[in-house]
Structure formats: structure tokens, C-alpha cells
Design a protein around this motif. Structure first.
Motif, PDB file in Angstrom:
ATOM      1  N   TRP A 178     -73.225 -95.366  14.484  1.00 60.84           N
ATOM      2  CA  TRP A 178     -74.226 -96.125  13.748  1.00 60.84           C
ATOM      3  C   TRP A 178     -74.552 -95.372  12.470  1.00 60.84           C
ATOM      4  N   THR A 179     -75.160 -96.049  11.567  1.00 61.27           N
ATOM      5  CA  THR A 179     -75.571 -95.411  10.323  1.00 61.27           C
ATOM      6  C   THR A 179     -76.742 -94.482  10.612  1.00 61.27           C
ATOM      7  N   PRO A 180     -76.654 -93.211  10.222  1.00 60.55           N
ATOM      8  CA  PRO A 180     -77.755 -92.285  10.488  1.00 60.55           C
ATOM      9  C   PRO A 180     -79.066 -92.760   9.874  1.00 60.55           C
ATOM     10  N   ASP A 181     -80.124 -92.649  10.636  1.00 58.80           N
ATOM     11  CA  ASP A 181     -81.461 -93.044  10.199  1.00 58.80           C
ATOM     12  C   ASP A 181     -82.262 -91.778   9.941  1.00 58.80           C
ATOM     13  N   PRO A 182     -82.759 -91.576   8.719  1.00 57.09           N
ATOM     14  CA  PRO A 182     -83.503 -90.347   8.420  1.00 57.09           C
ATOM     15  C   PRO A 182     -84.813 -90.226   9.195  1.00 57.09           C
ATOM     16  N   LYS A 183     -85.307 -91.330   9.770  1.00 58.51           N
ATOM     17  CA  LYS A 183     -86.558 -91.283  10.526  1.00 58.51           C
ATOM     18  C   LYS A 183     -86.351 -90.765  11.942  1.00 58.51           C
TER      19      LYS A 183
ATOM     20  N   SER B 168     -78.641 -80.684  20.496  1.00 55.30           N
ATOM     21  CA  SER B 168     -78.176 -81.459  21.645  1.00 55.30           C
ATOM     22  C   SER B 168     -79.058 -82.662  21.937  1.00 55.30           C
ATOM     23  N   VAL B 169     -79.793 -83.139  20.921  1.00 52.43           N
ATOM     24  CA  VAL B 169     -80.704 -84.257  21.167  1.00 52.43           C
ATOM     25  C   VAL B 169     -80.840 -85.121  19.915  1.00 52.43           C
ATOM     26  N   VAL B 170     -80.930 -86.405  20.149  1.00 51.48           N
ATOM     27  CA  VAL B 170     -81.302 -87.355  19.116  1.00 51.48           C
ATOM     28  C   VAL B 170     -82.483 -88.114  19.699  1.00 51.48           C
ATOM     29  N   CYS B 171     -83.619 -88.115  19.027  1.00 51.46           N
ATOM     30  CA  CYS B 171     -84.811 -88.729  19.614  1.00 51.46           C
ATOM     31  C   CYS B 171     -85.698 -89.346  18.543  1.00 51.46           C
ATOM     32  N   ASP B 172     -86.527 -90.247  18.999  1.00 51.96           N
ATOM     33  CA  ASP B 172     -87.490 -90.919  18.134  1.00 51.96           C
ATOM     34  C   ASP B 172     -88.757 -91.127  18.959  1.00 51.96           C
ATOM     35  N   LEU B 173     -89.543 -90.064  19.128  1.00 53.03           N
ATOM     36  CA  LEU B 173     -90.722 -90.086  19.988  1.00 53.03           C
ATOM     37  C   LEU B 173     -92.001 -90.214  19.159  1.00 53.03           C
TER      38      LEU B 173
END
Length: 143
Positions: A5-10, A16-21
């Protein structure tokens, strides 16, 4: 290898983690007293923004009334919400009492500005039903 997917700066990325908390926090004044005014809320926001930066989080939204404040915080997975809350309430109370001594002392009881309780709710872009439907729709491998 290209990303799926296109990387989202937000969205936060670690080794070892990609998160949006995100967490919605509400702090009320002790005994729900009308202790806060506009200048105090402005200073409180500045203090809480800096605390979030120090903890590796970001204060996305802040607002309040005379007896409570609302915060929307984007935080890393390594930061427990209880630690975030304790630091936000403790440090902000210290600096607000120091800066606005006369105004706060007439409202606080036993040296406390904030009530010991707080409200915390996780929040994100998708409603729970959409997430549940997405999980249910995953292709379960056959036998």
C-alpha cells in the motif's frame, strides 16, 4: 520489494511494528469544580503537548470547559495508557498550580486539581462493525 500500500505518514512505523493507535481521554477536576478558565486551558494544552512529545506521542486534539478537558492522543504501542494519563495529569497539575496559584487554590481540595478517575476510549477511522465484517470475511484455509 514494493509496499502493498502507499505509505501513510500518519501511521507510526517501527522496526517490527506498524500501528495507528489513538486514545480519547477525558480528565475532570476534583469534585467537578469549575476551576479552569481560558488562560488555564491554553497553558494546559501547551503543557500536555510537550508531555506527549517527551513520551513519543502526539496530542492531536485538545479542548475543555471549566470542569474537564478532552484529549485525542496518537501514541506508540510501547506506551501504556496508564503511564500516559499519570504523566499528563501529574505534570499539568504541578505547572497549573504553580502558574495559577490563587485561582486554583480556591477550587482544589487536599492539593489535587484532577479527579483520580479518568475516561479512556480507543478510537480509529473504521467503525467496529466494519472491522468485525473485515475479520469475518478473511479467507480461512481449508483442511
Amino acid at each position: 520489494m514494493s509496499p502493498r500500500w502507499t505509505p501513510d505518514p500518519k501511521i507510526r512505523r517501527g522496526r517490527s511494528v506498524v500501528c495507528d493507535l489513538h486514545v480519547h481521554l477525558v480528565f475532570i477536576t476534583k469534585y467537578r469544580r469549575d476551576a479552569l478558565n481560558d488562560a488555564m486551558l491554553t497553558h494546559c494544552e501547551q503543557i500536555m503537548r510537550q508531555i506527549c512529545v517527551d513520551l513519543g506521542a502526539e496530542l492531536r486534539e485538545f479542548n475543555g470547559e471549566d470542569d474537564h478537558v478532552h484529549l485525542l492522543v496518537h501514541y506508540p504501542p510501547k506506551l501504556p495508557i496508564s503511564t500516559l494519563v499519570n504523566r499528563l495529569k501529574g505534570v499539568s497539575a504541578h505547572y497549573l498550580r504553580k502558574e495559577f496559584t490563587g485561582q486554583i487554590n480556591q477550587h482544589i481540595m487536599h492539593g489535587h486539581l484532577w479527579s483520580p478517575s479518568y475516561f479512556a476510549a480507543s478510537c480509529g477511522d473504521a467503525p467496529l462493525k466494519a472491522i468485525k465484517d473485515y475479520i469475518k470475511g478473511q479467507k480461512h484455509p481449508g483442511p
